[in-house]
Design a protein around this motif. Structure first.
Motif, mmCIF file in Angstrom:
data_model
loop_
_atom_site.group_PDB
_atom_site.id
_atom_site.type_symbol
_atom_site.label_atom_id
_atom_site.label_comp_id
_atom_site.label_asym_id
_atom_site.label_seq_id
_atom_site.Cartn_x
_atom_site.Cartn_y
_atom_site.Cartn_z
ATOM 1 N N PRO A 143 0.836 -1.208 0.000
ATOM 2 C CA PRO A 143 0.000 0.000 0.000
ATOM 3 C C PRO A 143 0.872 1.259 0.000
ATOM 4 N N VAL A 144 0.449 2.258 -0.746
ATOM 5 C CA VAL A 144 1.178 3.529 -0.795
ATOM 6 C C VAL A 144 0.233 4.650 -0.391
ATOM 7 N N SER A 145 0.742 5.615 0.366
ATOM 8 C CA SER A 145 -0.133 6.655 0.910
ATOM 9 C C SER A 145 0.276 8.073 0.522
ATOM 10 N N ARG A 146 1.462 8.233 -0.107
ATOM 11 C CA ARG A 146 1.900 9.574 -0.532
ATOM 12 C C ARG A 146 2.428 9.476 -1.959
ATOM 13 N N LEU A 147 1.745 10.161 -2.885
ATOM 14 C CA LEU A 147 2.100 10.122 -4.294
ATOM 15 C C LEU A 147 2.605 11.502 -4.729
ATOM 16 N N LEU A 148 3.598 11.510 -5.582
ATOM 17 C CA LEU A 148 4.158 12.775 -6.074
ATOM 18 C C LEU A 148 3.889 12.929 -7.564
ATOM 19 N N VAL A 149 3.459 14.129 -7.940
ATOM 20 C CA VAL A 149 3.288 14.499 -9.344
ATOM 21 C C VAL A 149 4.035 15.785 -9.597
ATOM 22 N N GLN A 150 4.885 15.779 -10.630
ATOM 23 C CA GLN A 150 5.551 17.019 -11.005
ATOM 24 C C GLN A 150 5.090 17.531 -12.356
ATOM 25 N N LEU A 154 2.624 19.161 -15.197
ATOM 26 C CA LEU A 154 1.533 20.123 -15.208
ATOM 27 C C LEU A 154 0.219 19.368 -15.317
ATOM 28 N N PHE A 155 -0.839 19.929 -14.751
ATOM 29 C CA PHE A 155 -2.076 19.186 -14.567
ATOM 30 C C PHE A 155 -2.783 18.855 -15.873
ATOM 31 N N HIS A 156 -2.440 19.539 -16.967
ATOM 32 C CA HIS A 156 -3.094 19.209 -18.236
ATOM 33 C C HIS A 156 -2.625 17.863 -18.767
ATOM 34 N N TYR A 157 -1.532 17.349 -18.213
ATOM 35 C CA TYR A 157 -0.952 16.101 -18.697
ATOM 36 C C TYR A 157 -1.588 14.928 -17.963
ATOM 37 N N MET A 158 -1.759 13.800 -18.650
ATOM 38 C CA MET A 158 -2.555 12.699 -18.112
ATOM 39 C C MET A 158 -1.979 12.095 -16.835
ATOM 40 N N ASN A 159 -0.651 12.152 -16.642
ATOM 41 C CA ASN A 159 -0.078 11.546 -15.437
ATOM 42 C C ASN A 159 -0.657 12.138 -14.166
ATOM 43 N N CYS A 160 -0.846 13.453 -14.166
ATOM 44 C CA CYS A 160 -1.381 14.100 -12.966
ATOM 45 C C CYS A 160 -2.808 13.641 -12.704
ATOM 46 N N GLN A 161 -3.611 13.585 -13.744
ATOM 47 C CA GLN A 161 -4.999 13.151 -13.589
ATOM 48 C C GLN A 161 -5.070 11.665 -13.219
ATOM 49 N N GLY A 217 8.445 12.617 2.117
ATOM 50 C CA GLY A 217 8.165 11.228 2.472
ATOM 51 C C GLY A 217 7.352 10.505 1.417
ATOM 52 N N ILE A 218 7.635 10.769 0.142
ATOM 53 C CA ILE A 218 6.866 10.181 -0.956
ATOM 54 C C ILE A 218 7.099 8.674 -1.024
ATOM 55 N N GLU A 219 6.001 7.932 -1.223
ATOM 56 C CA GLU A 219 6.078 6.469 -1.282
ATOM 57 C C GLU A 219 5.934 5.910 -2.700
ATOM 58 N N PHE A 220 5.400 6.733 -3.617
ATOM 59 C CA PHE A 220 5.205 6.251 -4.985
ATOM 60 C C PHE A 220 5.255 7.440 -5.937
ATOM 61 N N CYS A 221 5.867 7.226 -7.114
ATOM 62 C CA CYS A 221 5.900 8.278 -8.127
ATOM 63 C C CYS A 221 6.211 7.662 -9.478
ATOM 64 N N ILE A 222 6.019 8.441 -10.515
ATOM 65 C CA ILE A 222 6.537 8.119 -11.839
ATOM 66 C C ILE A 222 7.856 8.859 -11.947
ATOM 67 N N PHE A 223 8.960 8.139 -11.998
ATOM 68 C CA PHE A 223 10.291 8.734 -11.886
ATOM 69 C C PHE A 223 10.811 9.079 -13.288
ATOM 70 N N PRO A 224 11.047 10.370 -13.581
ATOM 71 C CA PRO A 224 11.542 10.751 -14.912
ATOM 72 C C PRO A 224 12.986 10.296 -15.113
ATOM 73 N N GLU A 225 13.251 9.690 -16.250
ATOM 74 C CA GLU A 225 14.593 9.191 -16.524
ATOM 75 C C GLU A 225 15.619 10.315 -16.554
ATOM 76 N N PHE A 226 15.214 11.498 -17.048
ATOM 77 C CA PHE A 226 16.184 12.583 -17.143
ATOM 78 C C PHE A 226 16.671 13.030 -15.769
ATOM 79 N N MET A 248 7.419 3.928 -10.855
ATOM 80 C CA MET A 248 7.154 3.542 -12.231
ATOM 81 C C MET A 248 8.123 4.283 -13.140
ATOM 82 N N LEU A 249 8.574 3.601 -14.171
ATOM 83 C CA LEU A 249 9.411 4.187 -15.205
ATOM 84 C C LEU A 249 8.672 4.045 -16.530
ATOM 85 N N ALA A 250 8.813 5.023 -17.402
ATOM 86 C CA ALA A 250 8.117 4.977 -18.690
ATOM 87 C C ALA A 250 9.095 5.259 -19.817
ATOM 88 N N GLY A 251 9.273 4.276 -20.692
ATOM 89 C CA GLY A 251 10.137 4.454 -21.849
ATOM 90 C C GLY A 251 11.603 4.584 -21.508
#
Length: 541
Positions: free
Chosen positions: A224-231, A233-240, A272-281, A301-304
């Protein structure tokens, strides 16, 4: 025959798919408010703004009443051009309660891009931040429907007849009853693709699309994860995507104002983030620190990403790093389970996510044998309903209920999938097919390389030639990685027909809003051989 690993995975998926679940986004929000109450739902940590689950439900109800009084109704398209602040999730939830369709607009758009998005999406209303009003005023062709009375402004006072976002919020009651029933199949967003080839296309997403997305992370994560990080912009699907996931599991969503390569890792540690989509750059640009392995991360999560980046991520942060494959059109589709430790660094994007079925097909649409490369087709509940106002594109991309991704892939005997490139990224050199991605992954093994891109160059003798663009790590010039070393490395890792003929060095790449390299811009060069080393002739062009 499916492997035991795949059968067990699919059985687990079916358990999540059969579980009772809210039928609409408003129902999901209402359930979250009842279950999680005053716990933080969305935290815009750089602005010290936090909405609890109860507040998100109550305030979006008030805002929905305000929008309804303005004339926003079921099925209306509403452009939203806001920064990453609390107004964004509240606006989305309010429009979802009405049954209206949110059209997120990139706040970095130029005047011409804004004109296109408003006209193409048939936006009848607009919610816009005061910072973008000069851009709106400069429009040469503002849609007739978007008169001042239909423009809602976050910030300064509205023009005569207009309304401010704050006034809409203040004027309504918390309880909201939609004028028309809301159903899972109703459109709720139109998200524009990056537009790397031609004009962007608007993907129509139903409430079901986001409800499927809200279940995929909880179904895939091992803990279980309780703190998610989004960097993003909200128009992008990852945030939603992460927002609806947080509503499902009662997690707090921490939202940054905007992407930051230097800020991302400090945010992980401080919050104290427990889950994120980590940018490769970020992994490549930010130096390793002694406390990298001491974060609260449980899974990322990693993408591409290159296989070497997955290995580096796990070594450096001591956390499972799971590759994911998806598109705006289909949402999440494939993901590597964290439990499959033997697949780390394999290059596989994993096994099917919830409500997703895959098939690898040849150019005639017939399934290919196990291990063969073909186009990846996807079907399942909650795919996009189609491209808005693009019947030709819909006819091209859909075959019945199957969606053609345009990505080349193969599946192994255990059911694990591998993305080998884009159909447009397949270079035909002297009768041999060369995957741009394979050449890129070989080049990324060089420690001096920050990022790469491979494109085709027309050639009279061979049909197409291979051009490799190299972006080196900060402080390095050509002398830091001479072409001789690059070519020797390529010859060591690639068959002779895959070794690039042309090599070029760049300081940066043109990128889309989702940070993907715009290869169309690279291909469009007047002379694609200019400023490149020609390995065949041994000269700089």
């Amino acid at each position: 025959m499916a492997s035991e690993v795949l059968e067990a995975h699919l059985a687990r998926n079916r358990g999540f798919e059969r579980a009772a679940y809210p039928a609409t986004i408003p129902a999901l929000l209402r359930r979250a408010a009842e279950r999680y109450g005053d716990a933080p739902a969305c935290t815009f940590f750089e602005d010290d703004e936090t909405l609890s689950f109860r507040q998100l439900d109550a305030l979006s109800g008030r805002l929905a009443n305000g929008f309804a009084d303005l004339g926003v109704g079921h099925g209306d398209h509403v452009g939203v051009m806001l920064p990453n602040r609390m107004e964004y999730p509240l606006t989305w939830m309010a429009l979802a309660k009405i049954g209206a369709v949110m059209v997120p607009i990139n706040p970095r758009y130029t005047r011409h891009e804004l004109e296109f998005a408003l006209a193409d999406s048939d936006a009848g209303f607009l919610v816009i931040d005061e910072a973008h009003l000069p851009l709106l005023a400069a429009l040469g062709d503002r849609p007739a429907a978007l008169e001042d009375t239909r423009v809602v402004i976050r910030g300064r006072a509205a023009p005569a007849g207009g309304r401010t976002w704050a006034a809409l919020l203040e004027g309504g009651a918390e309880a909201f009853t939609p004028a028309a029933p809301i159903a899972g199949g109703d459109p709720t967003t139109i998200l524009y693709t990056s537009g790397t080839t031609g004009l962007p296309k608007g993907c129509i997403h139903s409430q079901d699309y986001w409800l499927v997305m809200s279940r995929q992370i909880p179904a895939a994560t091992e803990a279980p994860v309780s703190r998610l990080l989004v960097q993003n912009l909200f128009h992008y699907m990852n945030c939603q995507h992460l927002m609806v996931s947080a509503l499902n599991i009662g997690a707090a969503l921490y939202v940054a104002r905007q992407p930051s390569g230097s800020g991302f890792i400090p945010w992980l540690k401080r919050l104290g983030i427990e889950f994120c989509i980590f940018p490769e750059f970020v992994l490549k640009q930010q130096p390793e620190a002694a406390d990298d392995a001491a974060t609260s991360l449980k899974e990322v999560m990693l993408a591409g990403c290159a296989p070497s980046s997955q290995v580096e991520m796990e070594r450096r942060f001591r956390v499972p790093a799971c590759e994911i494959y998806g598109m705006t059109e289909i949402g999440g589709s494939l993901r590597m389970p964290a439990s499959c430790r033997d697949m780390v660094g394999s290059g596989s994007v994993g096994l099917p996510m919830l409500f997703r079925e895959h098939s690898v097909r040849d150019s005639e649409g017939a399934p290919v044998p196990v291990g063969a490369v073909g186009e990846l087709w996807v079907r399942g509940h909650g795919l996009m309903a189609g491209y808005h106002r693009r019947p030709e594109a819909n006819a091209e991309q859909f075959r019945g209920d199957w969606f053609r991704t345009g990505d080349l892939a193969r599946a192994d005997e255990r059911g694990f999938h591998y993305i080998t490139g884009r159909i447009k990224d397949m270079i035909r050199r002297s009768g041999e097919n060369v995957s741009a991605r394979e050449v890129e992954e070989a080049a990324l093994l060089l420690p001096e390389v920050e990022d790469v891109a491979v494109v085709s160059v027309p050639d009279a003798d061979r049909g197409e030639e291979i051009k490799l663009y190299l972006c080196l790590k900060p402080g390095l010039g050509r002398a830091g990685l001479p072409v001789e070393r690059v070519l020797a490395h390529a010859r060591e890792h690639l068959a002779p027909f895959k070794v690039p003929r042309y090599l070029a060095y760049v300081d940066s790449f043109p990128r889309t809003a989702s940070n993907k390299i715009e290869k169309g811009t690279l291909r469009a060069a007047a002379d694609p051989r200019a400023d490149a080393f020609d390995a065949q002739d041994g000269v700089w062009r």
